[in-house]
Scaffold this motif. Structure first.
Motif, PDB file in Angstrom:
ATOM      1  N   SER A  57       0.846  -1.192   0.000  1.00 35.97           N
ATOM      2  CA  SER A  57       0.000   0.000   0.000  1.00 35.97           C
ATOM      3  C   SER A  57       0.880   1.240   0.000  1.00 35.97           C
ATOM      4  O   SER A  57       1.833   1.316   0.772  1.00 35.97           O
ATOM      5  CB  SER A  57      -0.893  -0.014   1.247  1.00 35.97           C
ATOM      6  OG  SER A  57      -1.542   1.225   1.410  1.00 35.97           O
ATOM      7  N   ASN A 112      -2.321   2.876   9.493  1.00 35.24           N
ATOM      8  CA  ASN A 112      -3.122   2.111   8.524  1.00 35.24           C
ATOM      9  C   ASN A 112      -2.965   0.599   8.803  1.00 35.24           C
ATOM     10  O   ASN A 112      -1.882   0.055   8.632  1.00 35.24           O
ATOM     11  CB  ASN A 112      -2.631   2.456   7.109  1.00 35.24           C
ATOM     12  CG  ASN A 112      -3.431   1.728   6.033  1.00 35.24           C
ATOM     13  OD1 ASN A 112      -4.374   1.002   6.337  1.00 35.24           O
ATOM     14  ND2 ASN A 112      -3.046   1.916   4.795  1.00 35.24           N
ATOM     15  N   THR A 131      -4.155  -2.092   7.256  1.00 32.21           N
ATOM     16  CA  THR A 131      -4.486  -3.080   6.215  1.00 32.21           C
ATOM     17  C   THR A 131      -3.398  -4.148   6.042  1.00 32.21           C
ATOM     18  O   THR A 131      -3.689  -5.256   5.623  1.00 32.21           O
ATOM     19  CB  THR A 131      -4.766  -2.408   4.860  1.00 32.21           C
ATOM     20  OG1 THR A 131      -3.628  -1.628   4.486  1.00 32.21           O
ATOM     21  CG2 THR A 131      -5.997  -1.540   4.914  1.00 32.21           C
ATOM     22  N   TYR A 180       2.729  -8.211   1.840  1.00 35.92           N
ATOM     23  CA  TYR A 180       2.045  -6.919   1.682  1.00 35.92           C
ATOM     24  C   TYR A 180       2.796  -5.908   2.540  1.00 35.92           C
ATOM     25  O   TYR A 180       2.918  -6.097   3.757  1.00 35.92           O
ATOM     26  CB  TYR A 180       0.591  -7.034   2.139  1.00 35.92           C
ATOM     27  CG  TYR A 180      -0.298  -5.870   1.760  1.00 35.92           C
ATOM     28  CD1 TYR A 180      -0.881  -5.804   0.498  1.00 35.92           C
ATOM     29  CD2 TYR A 180      -0.567  -4.833   2.661  1.00 35.92           C
ATOM     30  CE1 TYR A 180      -1.710  -4.747   0.139  1.00 35.92           C
ATOM     31  CE2 TYR A 180      -1.400  -3.778   2.306  1.00 35.92           C
ATOM     32  CZ  TYR A 180      -1.974  -3.740   1.042  1.00 35.92           C
ATOM     33  OH  TYR A 180      -2.804  -2.701   0.681  1.00 35.92           O
ATOM     34  N   ASN A 236      -1.838  -1.281  -3.688  1.00 37.71           N
ATOM     35  CA  ASN A 236      -2.987  -0.401  -3.453  1.00 37.71           C
ATOM     36  C   ASN A 236      -2.504   1.030  -3.329  1.00 37.71           C
ATOM     37  O   ASN A 236      -1.400   1.268  -2.832  1.00 37.71           O
ATOM     38  CB  ASN A 236      -3.684  -0.768  -2.133  1.00 37.71           C
ATOM     39  CG  ASN A 236      -4.565  -1.986  -2.240  1.00 37.71           C
ATOM     40  OD1 ASN A 236      -4.597  -2.813  -1.346  1.00 37.71           O
ATOM     41  ND2 ASN A 236      -5.298  -2.098  -3.325  1.00 37.71           N
ATOM     42  N   CYS A 237      -3.347   1.960  -3.748  1.00 41.38           N
ATOM     43  CA  CYS A 237      -3.085   3.364  -3.490  1.00 41.38           C
ATOM     44  C   CYS A 237      -4.151   3.842  -2.525  1.00 41.38           C
ATOM     45  O   CYS A 237      -5.341   3.646  -2.769  1.00 41.38           O
ATOM     46  CB  CYS A 237      -3.172   4.181  -4.764  1.00 41.38           C
ATOM     47  SG  CYS A 237      -1.691   4.008  -5.717  1.00 41.38           S
ATOM     48  N   SER A 238      -3.701   4.448  -1.426  1.00 40.65           N
ATOM     49  CA  SER A 238      -4.654   5.060  -0.519  1.00 40.65           C
ATOM     50  C   SER A 238      -4.398   6.560  -0.520  1.00 40.65           C
ATOM     51  O   SER A 238      -3.706   7.067  -1.402  1.00 40.65           O
ATOM     52  CB  SER A 238      -4.523   4.422   0.868  1.00 40.65           C
ATOM     53  OG  SER A 238      -5.641   4.788   1.652  1.00 40.65           O
ATOM     54  N   LYS A 268      -4.925   8.321  -5.056  1.00 39.79           N
ATOM     55  CA  LYS A 268      -5.807   7.541  -5.942  1.00 39.79           C
ATOM     56  C   LYS A 268      -6.056   8.179  -7.308  1.00 39.79           C
ATOM     57  O   LYS A 268      -6.287   7.471  -8.283  1.00 39.79           O
ATOM     58  CB  LYS A 268      -7.152   7.285  -5.238  1.00 39.79           C
ATOM     59  CG  LYS A 268      -6.986   6.325  -4.075  1.00 39.79           C
ATOM     60  CD  LYS A 268      -8.270   6.057  -3.332  1.00 39.79           C
ATOM     61  CE  LYS A 268      -7.926   5.346  -2.048  1.00 39.79           C
ATOM     62  NZ  LYS A 268      -8.823   4.352  -1.597  1.00 39.79           N
ATOM     63  N   ASN A 290      -7.574   2.521  -6.848  1.00 42.67           N
ATOM     64  CA  ASN A 290      -7.090   2.116  -5.522  1.00 42.67           C
ATOM     65  C   ASN A 290      -6.300   0.818  -5.588  1.00 42.67           C
ATOM     66  O   ASN A 290      -5.656   0.427  -4.615  1.00 42.67           O
ATOM     67  CB  ASN A 290      -8.242   1.960  -4.528  1.00 42.67           C
ATOM     68  CG  ASN A 290      -9.043   0.694  -4.762  1.00 42.67           C
ATOM     69  OD1 ASN A 290      -9.495   0.462  -5.876  1.00 42.67           O
ATOM     70  ND2 ASN A 290      -9.205  -0.109  -3.740  1.00 42.67           N
ATOM     71  N   ASP A 330     -12.833   0.082  -4.588  1.00 41.38           N
ATOM     72  CA  ASP A 330     -13.395   0.811  -3.439  1.00 41.38           C
ATOM     73  C   ASP A 330     -14.915   0.920  -3.501  1.00 41.38           C
ATOM     74  O   ASP A 330     -15.608   0.700  -2.501  1.00 41.38           O
ATOM     75  CB  ASP A 330     -12.850   2.250  -3.410  1.00 41.38           C
ATOM     76  CG  ASP A 330     -11.541   2.366  -2.648  1.00 41.38           C
ATOM     77  OD1 ASP A 330     -11.217   1.465  -1.859  1.00 41.38           O
ATOM     78  OD2 ASP A 330     -10.854   3.383  -2.851  1.00 41.38           O
ATOM     79  N   GLN A 382     -13.040  -4.547  -0.351  1.00 38.54           N
ATOM     80  CA  GLN A 382     -12.131  -4.125  -1.436  1.00 38.54           C
ATOM     81  C   GLN A 382     -10.885  -5.014  -1.451  1.00 38.54           C
ATOM     82  O   GLN A 382     -10.327  -5.296  -2.504  1.00 38.54           O
ATOM     83  CB  GLN A 382     -11.807  -2.628  -1.373  1.00 38.54           C
ATOM     84  CG  GLN A 382     -11.039  -2.128  -0.148  1.00 38.54           C
ATOM     85  CD  GLN A 382      -9.560  -2.423  -0.173  1.00 38.54           C
ATOM     86  OE1 GLN A 382      -8.948  -2.461  -1.248  1.00 38.54           O
ATOM     87  NE2 GLN A 382      -8.969  -2.655   0.984  1.00 38.54           N
TER      88      GLN A 382
HETATM   89  O1  LIG Z   1      -3.918   0.746   2.636  1.00 34.27           O
HETATM   90  C1  LIG Z   1      -4.628  -0.041   2.043  1.00 34.27           C
HETATM   91  O2  LIG Z   1      -4.331  -1.247   1.950  1.00 34.27           O
HETATM   92  C2  LIG Z   1      -5.850   0.416   1.439  1.00 34.27           C
HETATM   93  C3  LIG Z   1      -6.598   1.428   1.928  1.00 34.27           C
HETATM   94  C4  LIG Z   1      -7.831   1.904   1.283  1.00 34.27           C
HETATM   95  O3  LIG Z   1      -7.658   3.247   0.873  1.00 34.27           O
HETATM   96  C5  LIG Z   1      -8.241   1.081   0.084  1.00 34.27           C
HETATM   97  O4  LIG Z   1      -8.976   1.833  -0.804  1.00 34.27           O
HETATM   98  C6  LIG Z   1      -7.059   0.577  -0.643  1.00 34.27           C
HETATM   99  O5  LIG Z   1      -7.454  -0.195  -1.726  1.00 34.27           O
HETATM  100  C7  LIG Z   1      -6.268  -0.286   0.280  1.00 34.27           C
END
Ligand SMILES: O=C(O)C1=C[C@@H](O)[C@@H](O)[C@H](O)C1
Ligand SMILES: NC(=O)c1ccc[n+]([C@@H]2O[C@H](COP(=O)([O-])OP(=O)(O)OC[C@H]3O[C@@H](n4cnc5c(N)ncnc54)[C@H](O)[C@@H]3O)[C@@H](O)[C@H]2O)c1
Length: 279
Positions: free
Chosen positions: A10, A18, A20, A37, A63-65, A69, A90, A105, A253
């Motif tokens: 990301s 974050n 994720t 990841y 991914n782009c957050s 985006k 994204n 998204d 997503q």
């Molecule tokens: O940091 C991330 O993994 C993400 C954050 C969100 O903005 C998502 O929209 C993005 O696809 C994935």
């Protein structure tokens, strides 16, 4: 033996809060996928270099957050259907040596919202006009929302999104300037926060909105993942509204993005469990 894992990740800023990475790596591990990841802090001035770096290292996608985006598009080799329509990416996928921008998204949000309310025929107000807002607005319009009010500080970006909805979908859209406290109009049935206000570390930040304008029959959705319970959602709950947090969207997503990168349908419950553990 093969010691070369496939790399995904990301790109965002701020990225330290974050979560994720924990969720996606849990899915990879659960399904025995030899993928990694990486959560990367990427400033706007370094986005082009970050994409070049990913290419150089043969990342299979990323991914782009926020706030990349929309800007990332100029560094990619092509766009999938939904990203082309939304003007936001994204999820980037390496296909035949080319980085193709996709958007998952909007679909992720829609699935989460539909567990509470069907947007077809509804009047919806969206706060913000950035990458997440563009994806959500277009997907809601394609799902036959009747009216979308875009509330944004920057008039140009807000009106650009309104024009996109009016020109490319059957939904009616209008712009609402956000220089004063926003009062939710009576016709609005669903309110969506698609700004980053309230995201960790600024969890005490308050959206410029009057909670006294929340009716009990209003559904209030927030895209923020960390913390899942934002001040907006707390205010909405106190007024008796049904609420939708950002967890469902981020999980949905990711299921779509991981399918693009690995070909695997991963179990969303594994990611939900991990997110609830780390948040
Ligand atoms: O940091 C991330 O993994 C993400 C954050 C969100 O903005 C998502 O929209 C993005 O696809 C994935
Ligand atoms: N749950 C999910 O799956 C998911 C998916 C995508 C994005 N997000 C979250 O959505 C948020 C927005 O992401 P993005 O990529 O669209 O970012 P972005 O930078 O493209 O857009 C941010 C928007 O917020 C507005 N904004 C920011 N601060 C504001 C303020 N103080 N007052 C008024 N407006 C303000 C900006 O004008 C802009 O319209 C982030 O918190 C991101 O983490 C969550």
């Amino acid at each position: 033996m093969n010691f070369l894992s496939k790399i995904t990740g990301s790109f965002s800023t701020p990225s330290a809060a974050n979560p994720t990475v924990a969720m996606v790596e849990a899915a990879y591990k659960h399904h025995g996928l030899d993928f990694r990841y990486l959560n990367c802090e990427v400033l706007p001035k370094d986005l082009e270099a970050a994409v070049k770096g990913a290419r150089a290292m043969n990342w299979v996608g990323f991914n782009c957050s926020l706030p990349h985006k929309v800007e990332v598009i100029k560094f990619l080799d092509g766009l999938g259907e939904s990203a082309k329509l939304m003007g936001a990416v994204n999820c980037v996928v390496l296909r035949d040596g080319k980085y193709i921008g996709e958007n998952t998204d909007g679909k992720g949000f829609l699935k989460s919202l539909k567990s509470i309310i069907d947007p077809a025929g509804k009047s919806i107000a969206i706060l913000g006009a950035g990458g997440a807002a563009r994806a959500i607005a277009v997907e809601l319009a394609l799902e036959n929302a009747s009216r979308i009010t875009v509330v944004n500080r920057d008039q140009n970006k807000g009106k650009d999104l309104v024009d996109l909805i009016n020109n490319k979908t059957k939904c009616k859209s209008e712009f609402k300037d956000w220089s004063t406290k926003f009062e939710v109009p009576d016709h609005v049935q669903i309110l969506v926060n698609a700004t980053s206000i309230g995201m960790s570390p600024d969890i005490d930040a308050r959206i410029n909105i009057n909670p006294d304008s929340f009716r009990a029959d209003l559904v209030v959705a927030d895209v923020i993942v960390n913390p899942p319970m934002t001040n907006l959602l707390k205010d909405a709950k106190a007024k008796g509204c049904q609420i939708v947090d950002g967890l469902g969207m981020v999980i949905n997503q990711a299921v779509l993005g991981i399918k693009f990168w690995t070909g695997e349908d991963v179990d969303p419950e594994v990611m939900r469990k991990k997110l609830l553990e780390v948040l």
